[in-house]
Every structure is written in C-alpha cells, then in structure tokens.
Design a protein around this motif. Sequence first.
Motif, mmCIF file in Angstrom:
data_model
loop_
_atom_site.group_PDB
_atom_site.id
_atom_site.type_symbol
_atom_site.label_atom_id
_atom_site.label_comp_id
_atom_site.label_asym_id
_atom_site.label_seq_id
_atom_site.Cartn_x
_atom_site.Cartn_y
_atom_site.Cartn_z
ATOM 1 N N LEU A 47 1.231 21.351 -14.595
ATOM 2 C CA LEU A 47 2.621 21.434 -15.057
ATOM 3 C C LEU A 47 2.579 21.948 -16.488
ATOM 4 O O LEU A 47 2.104 21.252 -17.391
ATOM 5 C CB LEU A 47 3.309 20.074 -14.983
ATOM 6 C CG LEU A 47 4.766 20.016 -15.445
ATOM 7 C CD1 LEU A 47 5.636 20.989 -14.644
ATOM 8 C CD2 LEU A 47 5.295 18.592 -15.329
ATOM 9 N N ILE A 48 3.022 23.185 -16.682
ATOM 10 C CA ILE A 48 2.926 23.853 -17.980
ATOM 11 C C ILE A 48 4.312 24.336 -18.402
ATOM 12 O O ILE A 48 5.006 24.985 -17.624
ATOM 13 C CB ILE A 48 1.954 25.048 -17.904
ATOM 14 C CG1 ILE A 48 0.570 24.559 -17.470
ATOM 15 C CG2 ILE A 48 1.886 25.780 -19.238
ATOM 16 C CD1 ILE A 48 -0.397 25.677 -17.124
ATOM 17 N N PHE A 49 4.694 23.991 -19.625
ATOM 18 C CA PHE A 49 5.943 24.465 -20.223
ATOM 19 C C PHE A 49 5.604 25.349 -21.413
ATOM 20 O O PHE A 49 4.684 25.044 -22.171
ATOM 21 C CB PHE A 49 6.788 23.290 -20.742
ATOM 22 C CG PHE A 49 7.482 22.501 -19.682
ATOM 23 C CD1 PHE A 49 8.832 22.729 -19.402
ATOM 24 C CD2 PHE A 49 6.823 21.512 -18.976
ATOM 25 C CE1 PHE A 49 9.481 21.987 -18.440
ATOM 26 C CE2 PHE A 49 7.463 20.764 -18.014
ATOM 27 C CZ PHE A 49 8.798 20.997 -17.740
ATOM 28 N N ALA A 50 6.358 26.395 -21.601
ATOM 29 C CA ALA A 50 6.231 27.248 -22.786
ATOM 30 C C ALA A 50 7.614 27.778 -23.133
ATOM 31 O O ALA A 50 8.451 27.971 -22.262
ATOM 32 C CB ALA A 50 5.263 28.403 -22.517
ATOM 33 N N GLY A 51 7.834 27.999 -24.416
ATOM 34 C CA GLY A 51 9.106 28.559 -24.835
ATOM 35 C C GLY A 51 9.608 27.909 -26.109
ATOM 36 O O GLY A 51 8.902 27.122 -26.749
ATOM 37 N N PRO A 52 10.844 28.224 -26.486
ATOM 38 C CA PRO A 52 11.410 27.700 -27.725
ATOM 39 C C PRO A 52 11.405 26.175 -27.760
ATOM 40 O O PRO A 52 11.807 25.525 -26.797
ATOM 41 C CB PRO A 52 12.853 28.223 -27.709
ATOM 42 C CG PRO A 52 12.875 29.315 -26.712
ATOM 43 C CD PRO A 52 11.775 29.057 -25.744
ATOM 44 N N ALA A 56 3.052 24.900 -29.123
ATOM 45 C CA ALA A 56 2.107 25.823 -28.496
ATOM 46 C C ALA A 56 0.733 25.186 -28.344
ATOM 47 O O ALA A 56 0.270 24.460 -29.223
ATOM 48 C CB ALA A 56 1.998 27.103 -29.320
ATOM 49 N N ASN A 57 0.097 25.445 -27.232
ATOM 50 C CA ASN A 57 -1.278 25.024 -26.943
ATOM 51 C C ASN A 57 -1.489 23.520 -26.970
ATOM 52 O O ASN A 57 -2.626 23.061 -27.079
ATOM 53 C CB ASN A 57 -2.258 25.700 -27.904
ATOM 54 C CG ASN A 57 -2.197 27.207 -27.806
ATOM 55 O OD1 ASN A 57 -2.223 27.762 -26.710
ATOM 56 N ND2 ASN A 57 -2.071 27.870 -28.936
ATOM 57 N N ALA A 58 -0.433 22.732 -26.886
ATOM 58 C CA ALA A 58 -0.565 21.278 -26.881
ATOM 59 C C ALA A 58 -0.916 20.796 -25.480
ATOM 60 O O ALA A 58 -0.544 21.411 -24.479
ATOM 61 C CB ALA A 58 0.727 20.627 -27.350
ATOM 62 N N VAL A 59 -1.645 19.697 -25.420
ATOM 63 C CA VAL A 59 -1.997 19.082 -24.146
ATOM 64 C C VAL A 59 -1.531 17.642 -24.188
ATOM 65 O O VAL A 59 -1.751 16.936 -25.163
ATOM 66 C CB VAL A 59 -3.528 19.121 -23.909
ATOM 67 C CG1 VAL A 59 -3.898 18.366 -22.649
ATOM 68 C CG2 VAL A 59 -4.013 20.556 -23.842
ATOM 69 N N THR A 96 7.273 18.182 -27.585
ATOM 70 C CA THR A 96 7.531 18.444 -28.998
ATOM 71 C C THR A 96 6.645 17.592 -29.900
ATOM 72 O O THR A 96 6.913 17.457 -31.094
ATOM 73 C CB THR A 96 9.023 18.216 -29.333
ATOM 74 O OG1 THR A 96 9.396 16.885 -28.954
ATOM 75 C CG2 THR A 96 9.899 19.224 -28.615
ATOM 76 N N GLY A 97 5.599 16.998 -29.329
ATOM 77 C CA GLY A 97 4.606 16.314 -30.135
ATOM 78 C C GLY A 97 4.640 14.800 -30.117
ATOM 79 O O GLY A 97 3.751 14.153 -30.640
#
Length: 194
Positions: A47-52, A56-59, A96-97
Amino acid sequence: RVLVALEKSGLQDNTMIVLWSDHGWHLGEKRITGKNTLWERSTRVPLIFAGPGVVANAVCDQPAELLDIYPTLVDLTGGTPGELSLEGLSLKPQLTGNREPRRPAITTHNHDNHAIRTQRWRYISYADQSEELYDMKSDPNEWNNLAGNAKYRQRMDSMKQWLPKTNKKPAKGSRSRILTFDGLNATWEGKKIP
C-alpha cells in the motif's frame, strides 16, 4: 508509463497516487497453496501513497486496511465523506510523519473467521472457536502458535475486543470459495468436509 504521462500533463503536483495489489499467496508454507488463510502471507498487500502532503520515501510499519484508502484520500484532499458511514480510518497522520499507534487491521475470511493484526501481534479467531496467536516480531513466519499458553491469555483477550460484532452469512446461493460452519460441520463450496 502512467507516471510519465502524469508528469507530461503537468498535473503531478496536484495528484494523489495510490498503489495497492491483491493479497498474497502461499507457496507451500504450512502445507498450503493458495490464498485462503488468515496468516500474514495471504493477508498482506503493498500500500503506497504519493503526492501532495505525503512525506517522500517514508515507511510506516503500522497495520492498515484497504478500507482506509478512501478516508485517507478524502482527508488528504480536504474533502468530506458526506453522509457515508465509513469503517476505514484516514492514514493521513501516518503519511505525514505521525507514528502514533492506531487501531489494528482486521481481516475476515468467510463467516466468523477473523484475524486481528497489531504492529507486533496476530490473533486469529475461527468459527469453530479455535484460536491462534503469533508474536510477529520473534516469529514472522507464524510457526509457533501461542494461543494454548496461559501466559498470553490477557493479550488474546485484549485483541478480541476488535473482533467484528456482526457477522453476515454468505449471500443465499453463494458457493464459490465459501466456507460455512454450523457448529458441528464445516462445508466448503457446498460440500461437507470430514
């Protein structure tokens, strides 16, 4: 090709990308071939999300459900789900961390068979009342079922709170890939299992 086309369109900075797949497949582990179990191998998906707004590159190694995709997209885009009643939860905090623990992931396979997956534990409750508990940190291949050890009873009881309260029977006339249990007899695709 999709990402190149997105970049060429100029919309990459305003587009959320989500990648997921079908669930896994056993290739002989535990004498199983196929995907109809509640063990890690056949319930885990990418399950991978990317975008605004997505780091980035977080796991993130916290359990999530595919039911979480829609609420996450709604949350990331600032929308509202409207009058929909959603079982999924937004993954925006994880994307978002924020790594605060969240609820476990719940997987159901046929009637009254459920797995509860926390970051460390997998608890499985079957329709025939049997149980399994695995410490995924020390036993990632789920070889050592701890359910029979009284030392883990409290852990299992705490995970049981997440079991679905409502279990719907298969739709009338369903046969394909359906396992039912009437308390004494198991039936797989309309045939009794000895």
